[in-house]
Motif scaffolding. Structure first.
Motif, short mmCIF file in Angstrom:
data_model
loop_
_atom_site.label_atom_id
_atom_site.label_comp_id
_atom_site.label_asym_id
_atom_site.label_seq_id
_atom_site.Cartn_x
_atom_site.Cartn_y
_atom_site.Cartn_z
N PHE A 1 57.64 -6.02 26.48
CA PHE A 1 57.91 -7.45 26.36
C PHE A 1 56.88 -8.29 27.11
O PHE A 1 56.82 -9.50 26.94
N ASN A 2 56.07 -7.63 27.96
CA ASN A 2 54.92 -8.30 28.59
C ASN A 2 53.77 -8.26 27.58
O ASN A 2 53.04 -7.28 27.48
N LEU A 3 53.64 -9.32 26.84
CA LEU A 3 52.75 -9.34 25.68
C LEU A 3 51.29 -9.12 26.05
O LEU A 3 50.57 -8.36 25.38
N LEU A 4 50.82 -9.76 27.11
CA LEU A 4 49.42 -9.65 27.50
C LEU A 4 49.09 -8.21 27.90
O LEU A 4 48.10 -7.64 27.43
N ALA A 5 49.91 -7.63 28.77
CA ALA A 5 49.67 -6.26 29.22
C ALA A 5 49.74 -5.28 28.05
O ALA A 5 48.93 -4.35 27.94
N LEU B 1 46.86 -2.70 26.80
CA LEU B 1 47.15 -1.27 26.84
C LEU B 1 47.09 -0.63 25.47
O LEU B 1 46.63 0.50 25.31
N ASN B 2 47.55 -1.36 24.45
CA ASN B 2 47.45 -0.82 23.09
C ASN B 2 46.00 -0.76 22.62
O ASN B 2 45.61 0.17 21.90
N SER B 3 45.20 -1.72 23.03
CA SER B 3 43.79 -1.75 22.61
C SER B 3 43.03 -0.55 23.15
O SER B 3 42.17 0.02 22.45
#
Length: 596
Positions: A324-328, A332-334
């Motif tokens: 739910f922490n969109l920026l993190a 992390l997905n990138s």
């Protein structure tokens, strides 16, 4: 007050004093930790300022030590806070048990949500305020409450199963420290557990497994490793080509995994707290002493197995919640394919445990049920565990009383029934007929769920339980009182045709018709019942029915409750006697109240 009740109150009073003192001490520790935490935080800020001012490596080291101390004190603070809450919950439980012994209301749920005006539920006060459920209930989870409801509405009829639960309750009732720790731990969770538990079960059922598990288990390490190398290469050369390719590949895999994990992530991301609670509860039960109690042994094995696995699932749910922490999550997905790791971890857990999780959840409910039964047994040391017969129709009771009546109001009766037939009970108004029916019914129900009962000796044959004591009409259903009663009697007749060995409790039927019709209808119904495999306790004001004993001496026996009028005062002793009631009180009471 009996000596046993006094000893229990002393026990709980000591618990109240101990936990009150423990809570006070923990409050002092929490305040002290908060003070030192503030000092370490200020010291850390000051040392950072000094480092940037003086560029001294020693000061930098000290600042790191100050930060480490600050973080350690945060951990200690939460640990003390959790211990304080546990102590407060144990204090609450001890106070509640003391209050119940002092004839005050049980603070646990009364089961009103389960109330139905069907079967024996309303007649015997099984659910709702001042009910048997309310007397027994010490459950703190949705799972436990459901098991207690199920046991009270579907009692056990097999001797072997009842004996297994008797053994478990006897053994567990001596382990108050585990019971109180379980309840205190469960009370830490304050959200709507019903929604979350159902969500876990739905996820287990509806989860779509990954195809190509070997591939996913490999690629989740290979691509992030290449991405990190590409990231370092980019920092060194300024060339973004390889990093861009890795990021595209990462997001492609994240997107594919999203087809599998979407619903699971939406469901499990909110379950971390309840899963953490369940794992802690199972960890508490791992310390139970089972002796030769088979049920406890089986539950302990499930607790040992389920504890670590549910901790693991809780950890995965926490990882999912961090999304739910969109920026993190984007970063992390990138680079690391965070969502793919979560998906694979969840898929692996589901693959290994999908056939076990429901058994672990059921075990939590069963243990909650045993908590209720064990505390009931512990708080009623004078109650006895019934002996169970397997042949014939037997109820033998010595000093049988109603478990929800205490003190001087409790009157106990002894009787023996050793064959099917009708016990015809006559008596005046308020003499104790209805209470006696409920006393027998509720103790039979307790016996069939493995609990001790209010008697000094009791043996019985497990039987289905049918009642016709309270009748309610219904304007909404356009049902008169008389038709509602007839429907209840018809239901009993139907049930008897499909089941064997029944106990039937009937209180004054056919009150909605004239006396001749009532008598004829009652006679015909009784004659129907004596042909069935059942014991019938039939309470009535109609003394004419007592003559049936002469015609059917092997099937019908007269018992009665008497009232006494002396010096213009009406009194009852509520003692069951053989024979036919001789005294009446309706006219006396009407005169005394000025009605006639």
């Amino acid at each position: 007050m009996s000596d046993s009740i006094h000893q229990l109150q002393v026990f709980y009073q000591n618990k109240i004093q101990d936990y009150t003192l423990a809570v006070h001490r923990l409050k002092n520790k929490i305040n002290a930790v908060a003070f030192f935490r503030a000092i370490f935080f200020v010291a850390w800020l000051y040392l950072l300022y000094q480092y940037f001012t003086n560029n001294n490596q020693v000061i930098l080291l000290l600042s790191f030590l100050g930060l480490a101390g600050f973080l350690a004190l945060i951990s200690i603070h939460f640990n003390f806070k959790n211990k304080k809450q546990i102590c407060q919950n144990k204090l609450w439980l001890a106070q509640n048990e003391w209050n119940v012994l002092d004839e005050k209301d049980n603070a646990f749920d009364d089961g009103n949500e389960f109330f139905m005006n069907t079967a024996y539920y309303a007649d015997l006060d099984i659910f709702g305020k001042k009910s048997l459920f309310h007397l027994l209930n010490r459950t703190t989870t949705y799972l436990g409450k459901q098991v207690l409801f199920h046991q009270l509405s579907n009692p056990m009829l097999q001797k072997e199963k009842i004996l297994l639960y008797q053994s478990a309750i006897k053994t567990y009732s001596t382990q108050y420290s585990i019971i109180e720790t379980w309840i205190a731990t469960a009370m830490l969770y304050k959200n709507d557990e019903t929604v979350h538990t159902n969500g876990i079960q739905q996820w287990i059922t509806n989860f779509t497994s990954l195809t190509g598990r070997t591939y996913w288990n490999s690629i989740r390490y290979i691509l992030p490793a290449l991405s990190i190398v590409a990231f370092i290469y980019t920092l060194d050369t300024g060339n973004y080509a390889w990093l861009s390719i890795c990021i595209v590949l990462n997001w492609l895999h994240v997107g594919i995994a999203g087809k599998y994990n979407g619903k699971a992530f939406a469901t499990l991301g909110k379950q971390q707290e309840v899963l953490n609670t369940y794992s802690k509860l199972l960890d508490v039960f791992k310390n139970v002493s089972v002796n030769d109690a088979v049920v406890l042994q089986q539950l302990k094995e499930k607790a040992n197995e389920g504890c670590k696995s549910i901790v693991r699932l809780s950890f995965i749910a926490n990882l999912i919640h961090q999304r739910f922490n969109l920026l993190a999550t984007t970063l992390l997905n990138s680079l690391l394919m965070y969502d793919v790791h979560c998906t694979v971890l969840l898929d692996n857990w589901h693959h290994n445990n999908k056939n076990k999780i429901n058994a672990w959840l059921e075990a939590i409910g069963e243990i909650e049920y045993l908590n209720s039964m064990a505390l009931f047994a512990y708080n009623h040391p004078a109650f006895v565990y019934p002996e169970i017969e397997t042949e014939g129709f037997i109820i033998k009771a010595a000093n049988l009383g109603h478990p929800m009546i205490s003190g001087k109001q409790l009157v106990k009766n002894s009787f023996q029934l050793q064959q099917s037939g009708v016990l015809l009970i006559t008596g005046s108004n308020m003499s104790g007929k209805s209470t006696f029916l409920r006393t027998v019914g509720i103790n039979i129900l307790l016996a069939e769920i493995g609990a001790p009962i209010c008697a000094t000796q009791f043996s019985f044959t497990p039987m289905y339980l049918f009642t016709c004591i309270r009748i309610s009409d219904s304007l909404q259903e356009n049902t008169s009182y008389f038709m509602a009663e007839l429907q209840k009697l018809a239901d009993i007749k139907t049930q008897l045709s499909t089941r064997h060995s029944a106990l039937i409790l009937i209180d004054e039927i056919l009150r909605g018709t004239n006396s001749c019709d009532k008598y004829e209808g009652s006679v015909q119904f009784i004659l129907q019942l004596i042909q069935q495999p059942c014991i019938v306790l039939f309470a009535t004001h109609d003394l004419k029915l007592s003559s049936l004993e002469e015609m059917y001496p092997n099937n019908i026996t007269n018992y009665c409750f008497e009232s006494t009028i002396e010096n213009n005062h009406l009194s009852f002793d509520y003692v069951l006697r053989k024979g036919i009631a001789q005294n009446k009180n309706a006219t006396f009471l009407m005169k005394k109240m000025g009605i006639i």
